[in-house]
Design a protein around this motif. Structure first.
Motif, PDB file in Angstrom:
ATOM      1  N   GLN A  51      -0.492   1.680  -0.530  1.00 42.76           N
ATOM      2  CA  GLN A  51      -0.670   0.412   0.167  1.00 42.76           C
ATOM      3  C   GLN A  51       0.687   0.484   1.030  1.00 42.76           C
ATOM      4  OE1 GLN A  51      -0.824  -3.281  -1.959  1.00 42.76           O
ATOM      5  NE2 GLN A  51      -3.103  -2.984  -1.992  1.00 42.76           N
ATOM      6  N   LEU A  52       0.664   0.160   2.549  1.00 41.01           N
ATOM      7  CA  LEU A  52       1.745   0.067   3.433  1.00 41.01           C
ATOM      8  C   LEU A  52       2.041  -1.452   3.459  1.00 41.01           C
ATOM      9  CD1 LEU A  52       0.344   2.455   5.997  1.00 41.01           C
ATOM     10  CD2 LEU A  52       1.827   3.022   4.278  1.00 41.01           C
ATOM     11  N   GLN A  53       3.326  -1.829   3.611  1.00 39.21           N
ATOM     12  CA  GLN A  53       3.876  -3.145   3.601  1.00 39.21           C
ATOM     13  C   GLN A  53       4.965  -3.368   4.641  1.00 39.21           C
ATOM     14  OE1 GLN A  53       5.402  -3.771  -0.549  1.00 39.21           O
ATOM     15  NE2 GLN A  53       3.496  -4.137  -1.277  1.00 39.21           N
ATOM     16  N   ASN A  54       5.052  -4.589   5.279  1.00 39.68           N
ATOM     17  CA  ASN A  54       5.810  -4.692   6.263  1.00 39.68           C
ATOM     18  C   ASN A  54       7.190  -5.179   5.360  1.00 39.68           C
ATOM     19  OD1 ASN A  54       5.668  -7.422   5.470  1.00 39.68           O
ATOM     20  ND2 ASN A  54       4.829  -8.014   7.472  1.00 39.68           N
ATOM     21  N   GLU A  55       8.390  -5.662   6.201  1.00 36.30           N
ATOM     22  CA  GLU A  55       9.711  -5.888   5.458  1.00 36.30           C
ATOM     23  C   GLU A  55       9.576  -7.095   4.530  1.00 36.30           C
ATOM     24  OE1 GLU A  55       9.614  -7.383   9.904  1.00 36.30           O
ATOM     25  OE2 GLU A  55       9.005  -5.343   8.827  1.00 36.30           O
ATOM     26  N   TYR A  56       8.498  -7.845   4.638  1.00 36.29           N
ATOM     27  CA  TYR A  56       8.111  -8.959   3.984  1.00 36.29           C
ATOM     28  C   TYR A  56       7.397  -8.803   2.610  1.00 36.29           C
ATOM     29  CZ  TYR A  56      10.253 -10.926   8.256  1.00 36.29           C
ATOM     30  OH  TYR A  56      11.080 -11.129   9.481  1.00 36.29           O
ATOM     31  N   GLY A  57       6.971  -7.649   2.702  1.00 36.43           N
ATOM     32  CA  GLY A  57       6.043  -7.278   1.354  1.00 36.43           C
ATOM     33  C   GLY A  57       4.577  -7.452   1.771  1.00 36.43           C
ATOM     34  N   ILE A  77      -4.434   3.812   7.369  1.00 31.19           N
ATOM     35  CA  ILE A  77      -5.849   3.241   7.603  1.00 31.19           C
ATOM     36  C   ILE A  77      -5.361   1.683   8.084  1.00 31.19           C
ATOM     37  CG2 ILE A  77      -8.032   2.252   6.887  1.00 31.19           C
ATOM     38  CD1 ILE A  77      -8.103   5.389   6.799  1.00 31.19           C
ATOM     39  N   ARG A  78      -5.755   0.969   9.042  1.00 31.85           N
ATOM     40  CA  ARG A  78      -5.439  -0.251   9.467  1.00 31.85           C
ATOM     41  C   ARG A  78      -6.696  -0.683  10.081  1.00 31.85           C
ATOM     42  NH1 ARG A  78       0.157  -0.623   8.781  1.00 31.85           N
ATOM     43  NH2 ARG A  78       1.311   1.244   9.669  1.00 31.85           N
ATOM     44  N   ASN A  79      -7.094  -2.113   9.592  1.00 37.19           N
ATOM     45  CA  ASN A  79      -8.210  -2.829  10.001  1.00 37.19           C
ATOM     46  C   ASN A  79      -9.727  -1.724   9.785  1.00 37.19           C
ATOM     47  OD1 ASN A  79      -6.713  -5.008  10.787  1.00 37.19           O
ATOM     48  ND2 ASN A  79      -6.278  -3.924  12.800  1.00 37.19           N
ATOM     49  N   GLY A  80      -9.474  -1.181   8.662  1.00 35.14           N
ATOM     50  CA  GLY A  80     -10.970  -0.332   8.447  1.00 35.14           C
ATOM     51  C   GLY A  80     -11.058   0.966   9.410  1.00 35.14           C
ATOM     52  N   LYS A  81     -10.063   1.266  10.013  1.00 35.52           N
ATOM     53  CA  LYS A  81     -10.025   2.422  11.004  1.00 35.52           C
ATOM     54  C   LYS A  81      -8.884   3.419  10.932  1.00 35.52           C
ATOM     55  CE  LYS A  81     -12.855   0.428  14.587  1.00 35.52           C
ATOM     56  NZ  LYS A  81     -14.204   0.878  14.227  1.00 35.52           N
ATOM     57  N   VAL A  82      -9.161   4.512  11.103  1.00 35.53           N
ATOM     58  CA  VAL A  82      -8.075   5.513  11.041  1.00 35.53           C
ATOM     59  C   VAL A  82      -7.061   5.401  12.294  1.00 35.53           C
ATOM     60  CG1 VAL A  82      -7.613   8.204  10.900  1.00 35.53           C
ATOM     61  CG2 VAL A  82      -9.688   7.343   9.826  1.00 35.53           C
TER      62      VAL A  82
END
Length: 89
Positions: A51-57, A77-82
């Motif tokens: 899982q990729l997280q931003n600075e706030y978790g 993967i973001r929003n279901g797309k490569v």
């Protein structure tokens, strides 16, 4: 002449970066913008999902990692797309 040689050198050095917009799994090609469904059809399920997280978790996406021929190929993967393809990490 030197200017042309410098431009050609820059072109050659930059060209490997273009290759990471796609990745070939046997006869199927995955490109940036393809859906996760197409990725699973071409490559199967990944060895790892991070899982990729931003600075706030907050979760902002995932990194799907495949172990292929002794190297790791990662798909962001973001929003279901490569969104991005990385080799050798």
């Amino acid at each position: 002449m030197r200017r042309i040689a410098a431009v050609l050198l820059l072109f050659v050095l930059a060209s490997p970066a273009w290759a990471f917009d796609t990745y070939r799994f046997d006869a199927r090609v995955i490109a940036v913008g393809d859906s996760t469904g197409k990725l699973v059809q071409a490559a199967g399920h990944p060895a790892r999902i991070v899982q990729l997280q931003n600075e706030y978790g907050a979760v902002t996406g995932e990194r799907w990692e495949y172990d292929i021929d002794g190297k790791t190929v990662g798909f962001t993967i973001r929003n279901g797309k490569v969104e991005r393809i990385d080799e050798g990490r």
